[in-house]
Design an enzyme around this catalytic site. Structure first.
Site, PDB file in Angstrom:
ATOM      1  N   ILE A 153       0.839  -1.206   0.000  1.00  0.00           N
ATOM      2  CA  ILE A 153       0.000   0.000   0.000  1.00  0.00           C
ATOM      3  C   ILE A 153       0.874   1.255   0.000  1.00  0.00           C
ATOM      4  O   ILE A 153       0.640   2.192  -0.776  1.00  0.00           O
ATOM      5  CB  ILE A 153      -0.958  -0.022   1.210  1.00  0.00           C
ATOM      6  CG1 ILE A 153      -1.948  -1.184   1.059  1.00  0.00           C
ATOM      7  CG2 ILE A 153      -1.698   1.310   1.343  1.00  0.00           C
ATOM      8  CD1 ILE A 153      -2.765  -1.501   2.303  1.00  0.00           C
ATOM      9  N   ASP A 172      11.205   2.447   6.709  1.00  0.00           N
ATOM     10  CA  ASP A 172      10.779   1.049   6.757  1.00  0.00           C
ATOM     11  C   ASP A 172      12.030   0.212   6.970  1.00  0.00           C
ATOM     12  O   ASP A 172      12.912   0.187   6.102  1.00  0.00           O
ATOM     13  CB  ASP A 172      10.081   0.673   5.430  1.00  0.00           C
ATOM     14  CG  ASP A 172       9.449  -0.714   5.471  1.00  0.00           C
ATOM     15  OD1 ASP A 172      10.029  -1.618   6.102  1.00  0.00           O
ATOM     16  OD2 ASP A 172       8.393  -0.890   4.849  1.00  0.00           O
ATOM     17  N   CYS A 202       2.318   0.733   7.916  1.00  0.00           N
ATOM     18  CA  CYS A 202       2.964  -0.460   8.472  1.00  0.00           C
ATOM     19  C   CYS A 202       1.910  -1.242   9.259  1.00  0.00           C
ATOM     20  O   CYS A 202       0.864  -0.709   9.614  1.00  0.00           O
ATOM     21  CB  CYS A 202       4.140  -0.062   9.369  1.00  0.00           C
ATOM     22  SG  CYS A 202       3.687   0.994  10.737  1.00  0.00           S
ATOM     23  N   PRO A 203       2.170  -2.520   9.520  1.00  0.00           N
ATOM     24  CA  PRO A 203       1.202  -3.300  10.290  1.00  0.00           C
ATOM     25  C   PRO A 203       1.282  -2.970  11.774  1.00  0.00           C
ATOM     26  O   PRO A 203       2.262  -2.367  12.228  1.00  0.00           O
ATOM     27  CB  PRO A 203       1.642  -4.744  10.037  1.00  0.00           C
ATOM     28  CG  PRO A 203       3.094  -4.652   9.761  1.00  0.00           C
ATOM     29  CD  PRO A 203       3.341  -3.318   9.113  1.00  0.00           C
ATOM     30  N   THR A 229      -4.515   4.981   7.789  1.00  0.00           N
ATOM     31  CA  THR A 229      -5.466   4.017   7.206  1.00  0.00           C
ATOM     32  C   THR A 229      -5.003   2.590   7.491  1.00  0.00           C
ATOM     33  O   THR A 229      -5.466   1.650   6.838  1.00  0.00           O
ATOM     34  CB  THR A 229      -5.599   4.203   5.673  1.00  0.00           C
ATOM     35  OG1 THR A 229      -4.307   4.066   5.082  1.00  0.00           O
ATOM     36  CG2 THR A 229      -6.194   5.541   5.310  1.00  0.00           C
ATOM     37  N   SER A 230      -4.075   2.417   8.459  1.00  0.00           N
ATOM     38  CA  SER A 230      -3.529   1.065   8.685  1.00  0.00           C
ATOM     39  C   SER A 230      -4.213   0.359   9.845  1.00  0.00           C
ATOM     40  O   SER A 230      -5.061  -0.499   9.630  1.00  0.00           O
ATOM     41  CB  SER A 230      -2.022   1.124   8.882  1.00  0.00           C
ATOM     42  OG  SER A 230      -1.403   1.159   7.619  1.00  0.00           O
ATOM     43  N   ARG A 231      -3.844   0.684  11.066  1.00  0.00           N
ATOM     44  CA  ARG A 231      -4.483   0.094  12.242  1.00  0.00           C
ATOM     45  C   ARG A 231      -4.493   1.144  13.348  1.00  0.00           C
ATOM     46  O   ARG A 231      -3.502   1.858  13.553  1.00  0.00           O
ATOM     47  CB  ARG A 231      -3.730  -1.143  12.739  1.00  0.00           C
ATOM     48  CG  ARG A 231      -3.950  -2.399  11.916  1.00  0.00           C
ATOM     49  CD  ARG A 231      -5.391  -2.926  12.002  1.00  0.00           C
ATOM     50  NE  ARG A 231      -5.632  -4.101  11.183  1.00  0.00           N
ATOM     51  CZ  ARG A 231      -6.042  -4.088   9.922  1.00  0.00           C
ATOM     52  NH1 ARG A 231      -6.277  -2.944   9.303  1.00  0.00           N
ATOM     53  NH2 ARG A 231      -6.253  -5.213   9.268  1.00  0.00           N
ATOM     54  N   ASP A 255      -8.920   6.266   9.128  1.00  0.00           N
ATOM     55  CA  ASP A 255      -9.883   5.242   8.706  1.00  0.00           C
ATOM     56  C   ASP A 255      -9.958   4.145   9.753  1.00  0.00           C
ATOM     57  O   ASP A 255     -10.782   3.228   9.631  1.00  0.00           O
ATOM     58  CB  ASP A 255      -9.465   4.652   7.348  1.00  0.00           C
ATOM     59  CG  ASP A 255     -10.501   3.682   6.799  1.00  0.00           C
ATOM     60  OD1 ASP A 255     -11.685   4.096   6.698  1.00  0.00           O
ATOM     61  OD2 ASP A 255     -10.159   2.534   6.485  1.00  0.00           O
ATOM     62  N   GLU A 260     -11.912   0.805  17.820  1.00  0.00           N
ATOM     63  CA  GLU A 260     -12.978   0.759  16.807  1.00  0.00           C
ATOM     64  C   GLU A 260     -13.867  -0.468  16.928  1.00  0.00           C
ATOM     65  O   GLU A 260     -14.983  -0.480  16.414  1.00  0.00           O
ATOM     66  CB  GLU A 260     -12.379   0.833  15.398  1.00  0.00           C
ATOM     67  CG  GLU A 260     -11.602  -0.415  14.992  1.00  0.00           C
ATOM     68  CD  GLU A 260     -11.070  -0.331  13.562  1.00  0.00           C
ATOM     69  OE1 GLU A 260     -10.435   0.679  13.228  1.00  0.00           O
ATOM     70  OE2 GLU A 260     -11.287  -1.290  12.795  1.00  0.00           O
ATOM     71  N   HIS A 292     -13.299   2.544   8.819  1.00  0.00           N
ATOM     72  CA  HIS A 292     -12.581   1.373   8.292  1.00  0.00           C
ATOM     73  C   HIS A 292     -13.181   0.933   6.946  1.00  0.00           C
ATOM     74  O   HIS A 292     -13.557  -0.227   6.772  1.00  0.00           O
ATOM     75  CB  HIS A 292     -12.602   0.212   9.303  1.00  0.00           C
ATOM     76  CG  HIS A 292     -11.408  -0.693   9.145  1.00  0.00           C
ATOM     77  ND1 HIS A 292     -10.708  -1.192  10.209  1.00  0.00           N
ATOM     78  CD2 HIS A 292     -10.782  -1.180   8.033  1.00  0.00           C
ATOM     79  CE1 HIS A 292      -9.718  -1.951   9.765  1.00  0.00           C
ATOM     80  NE2 HIS A 292      -9.743  -1.963   8.448  1.00  0.00           N
TER      81      HIS A 292
END
Ligand code: NAI
Length: 333
Positions: A153, A172, A202-203, A229-231, A255, A260, A292
């Site tokens: 992404i 990264d 990143c996760p 927009t990841s977590r 997002d 959430e 999300h």
């Protein structure tokens, strides 16, 4: 294969139903957690989404009920205790990539909507208010975007923002960046200090939990735009609210949100929101939140359904799909 599908919404029934082939899918609206796990008794497979909680207690209960396979309708796997699954002899497979374009494009959508204040502009025009006061934006051309995580992404976001004429920085620790991409790999200090827009790709892992905290925010440019927009757990929301109040953050696009699980994917419009932190976020004029939905395109839903069924096909046939994950195989992701 008889599969209990948790957190099933109308669109899950539609897209999974289209691709289900010989598999018997039983849909449950409810999330999978310790209270609902008994619903999976007797199902050799369960199919879960991002706000299902597959912790060690749920894994133990699934194993006791005869489940041998957990198939994720997501790329992210932070909601699954992979060590516990391995110990219980339960295999786990995910959808590693469905449409990275969907998430990348939504990310850029948030950036543009915030920068040009589109939600406020729309509300004004509908009320017959054509004043431009307070709607000043900035050109993306010439600005510096900092992407934390440059996987599938992040790379697409980099390409799109390069097209706008942005300078793109990325941090990264594990990335291999294609040479043709006009992108500078930098350390996170440089990224935070130089970026006008910081976007997270990143996760969520123990290493990246609250990667954006008060200390990271203090290193950012005053008035920075922060996009996640990841977590949700990547961001310390309380620190972000403090930074919104001082103006350190000039724009915030989310997002995803840490808590959430109690909010997103549900219609709560007739209820009072009990989460005061989330409610405070909604009061800022320079905050834009979507629930999300970055993944939610026709192309992505089709790909999720197809890969989910391919994962079930492979498991039922006793072969590997290539989408299996273990704690070892995803270390560093
Ligand atoms: P990916 O696995 O292709 O890329 C993730 C990148 O993050 C990798 O290059 C990895 O090296 C990097 N990374 C790991 N630890 C890092 C750290 N400490 N600092 C900086 N980078 C680090 O994953 P992909 O497909 O690009 O997805 C990224 C995230 O987007 C997923 O983990 C998921 O949480 C989120 N996502 C959100 C969706 C939504 O609807 N909002 C839908 C799909 C994914």
């Amino acid at each position: 294969m008889k599969t209990a599908v948790f957190s099933a919404r109308s669109y899950d029934r539609e897209y999974l139903g289209r691709e289900q082939g010989k598999h018997e899918l039983v849909f449950f609206d409810t999330h999978l957690d310790t209270r609902t796990v008994r619903l999976a008794d007797g199902f050799p497979a369960v199919c879960v989404f991002v706000n299902d909680s597959v912790d060690k207690d749920v894994v133990a209960a699934l194993a006791a009920g005869g489940t041998r396979f957990i198939v994720l309708r997501s790329a992210g796997f932070n909601h699954v205790d992979l060590d516990a699954a391995a110990r219980a002899g339960i295999a786990v497979a995910r959808v590693p990539a469905y449409s990275p374009h969907a998430v990348a494009e939504h990310t850029v959508g948030l950036i543009l909507a915030l920068n040009r204040q589109l939600p406020r502009a729309r509300a004004r025009v509908r009320e017959g208010n054509f004043s431009l006061d307070g709607l000043m934006g900035f050109d993306l051309h010439g600005k510096t975007a900092g992407l934390i995580g440059i996987g599938r992404i992040g790379l697409l976001v980099a390409r799109i923002l390069s097209g706008f004429g942005c300078r793109v920085l990325a941090s990264d620790p594990y990335a291999q960046v294609p040479e043709e991409l006009p992108l500078e790999l930098v350390d996170s200090e440089t990224l935070l200090a130089e970026a006008d827009i910081v976007s997270l790709h990143c996760p969520l892992t123990p290493q990246t939990h609250h990667i954006i905290d008060a200390s990271a925010l203090a290193q950012m440019k005053p008035g920075v735009m922060l996009i996640n927009t990841s977590r949700g757990g990547l961001v310390d929301t309380r620190a972000v609210i403090a930074a919104l109040k001082t103006g350190r953050i000039g724009y915030l696009g989310l997002d995803v949100y840490e808590e959430e699980g109690d909010l997103f994917f549900e219609d709560l419009s007739n209820r009072i929101i009990a989460d005061d932190v989330f409610a405070r976020l909604l009061t800022f004029p320079n905050v834009l939140i979507t629930g999300h939905q970055a993944f939610f395109t026709d192309e992505a839903m089709t790909a999720i359904a197809r890969t989910t069924m391919a994962n079930l096909d492979a498991f039922a046939a006793g072969r590997e799909s290539g989408n299996e994950i273990t704690a070892e195989s995803v270390r560093g992701e």
